[in-house]
Design an enzyme around this catalytic site. Sequence first.
Site, mmCIF file in Angstrom:
data_model
loop_
_atom_site.group_PDB
_atom_site.id
_atom_site.type_symbol
_atom_site.label_atom_id
_atom_site.label_comp_id
_atom_site.label_asym_id
_atom_site.label_seq_id
_atom_site.Cartn_x
_atom_site.Cartn_y
_atom_site.Cartn_z
ATOM 1 N N ARG A 46 0.822 -1.210 0.000
ATOM 2 C CA ARG A 46 0.000 0.000 0.000
ATOM 3 C C ARG A 46 0.862 1.268 0.000
ATOM 4 N NH1 ARG A 46 -5.276 -1.307 3.876
ATOM 5 N NH2 ARG A 46 -6.365 -2.563 2.297
ATOM 6 N N LYS A 205 -19.074 -17.461 2.883
ATOM 7 C CA LYS A 205 -20.502 -17.368 3.209
ATOM 8 C C LYS A 205 -21.301 -16.571 2.186
ATOM 9 C CE LYS A 205 -19.753 -17.730 8.210
ATOM 10 N NZ LYS A 205 -20.000 -17.107 9.530
ATOM 11 N N GLY A 362 -9.164 -8.865 -0.111
ATOM 12 C CA GLY A 362 -7.986 -9.361 0.592
ATOM 13 C C GLY A 362 -7.590 -10.777 0.261
ATOM 14 N N GLY A 385 -13.241 -3.502 1.206
ATOM 15 C CA GLY A 385 -14.648 -3.151 1.314
ATOM 16 C C GLY A 385 -15.132 -2.255 0.195
#
Length: 404
Positions: A46, A205, A362, A385
């Site tokens: 980053r 999930k 990620g 996100g």
Amino acid sequence: MAEAAAKVRATRWKTLDDLDLSGKTVLTRVDINVPVEAGQVTDTTRIDRIVPTVDDIIAKGGKPLLIAHFGRPKGKVVAEMSLRQVVPALASALGRKVQFIETLEGAENPTDEARAAEVLLLENIRFHPGEEANDADFAARLAALGDVYCNDAFSAAHRAHASTEALARLLPACAGRLMQAELQALEKALGDPERPVMALVGGGKVSTKLDLLDNLVEKVDMLVIGGGMANTFLAAQGLGVGRSLCEHDMTDTARAIAEKAKRTGCEILLPHDVVIAEELREGAENEVVAAGDCPDDKMILDAGPDSVAHIEQAMDRARTLIWNGPLGAFEFAPFDAATNAVAAHATDLCQAGKLIAVAGGGDTVAALNRTGAAEKFTYISTAGGAFLEWMEGKTLPGVAALGG
């Protein structure tokens, strides 16, 4: 997704090329929330990706004052979340001295050393409660520190915080080079893509990616579902999944998504065969069985070779690929085989100029980095996100604010 991209196009966000930076302090929101162990940065990815923005600001006569967060201190000063510990790695990546400013008051009353420095780094912005509250007064204090605002933190653009949203409305604003690259790549993949479009979505999930799946079946031509989510879809078809990770309470939802896909003409690709084992560990004894033939005492841990071949054949028909999540338990060999094989096939198509491949998230980045595939994709997003919310078709406050 097309709607979200259209909203971004409508904002006509500016870049560093559109503003006069000469002699100006540029408040530059970056994401250098990097992993640190024993006070040492262990992954500089980053940090490395903000270098072009900082270099360009300086080349254009501006002085970057970097604003960033580190961890989640929740509006309080937490010593172990100080950005001071990233200064050596930041200075090394930039090849420049970085002057660290400990307090907002220190930035408001700079020392001679700070005035002379090429690059300034303000202490963790989340030490202030006004940041996450998107407080107008706090944003005004930040705005008073500079002349121009530059957002280079796409990964934080889904947060309506003072340094990502309110500040952009108080000063002439633009996107940094990383933000610009992210938006251009996503526009190419999601806003006005070359078709057919394939989305590959993996992970544990269905419940965490419900909005994503619901949006994708309306936007893409082919949807590959892998990981634990695939088990839920298999169970929804009445197939046995043994002790596999599976949300049995989400089978009705899985069936609803499958029905919606039929209505929209989206082809869903589920595993034809699966790799099963009694336990999840490196080198565990395993076997390949047909999907639905998993014994009650075993777990599905990866897609099988026939499934991989089926995905690759479908990918050969695609022109655009959007990848979010692994196909199996990639952290443990041999359950990384499907992810590795499909990633390799995608890179071959990219290299041949036959596929535009954009990946983010990620686990996705980690999986692709392990194989060396990441550097061969068209674009790899470091945003977690924000990338996911973009794929869900949501408007990102930090991007919308750049439109003024």
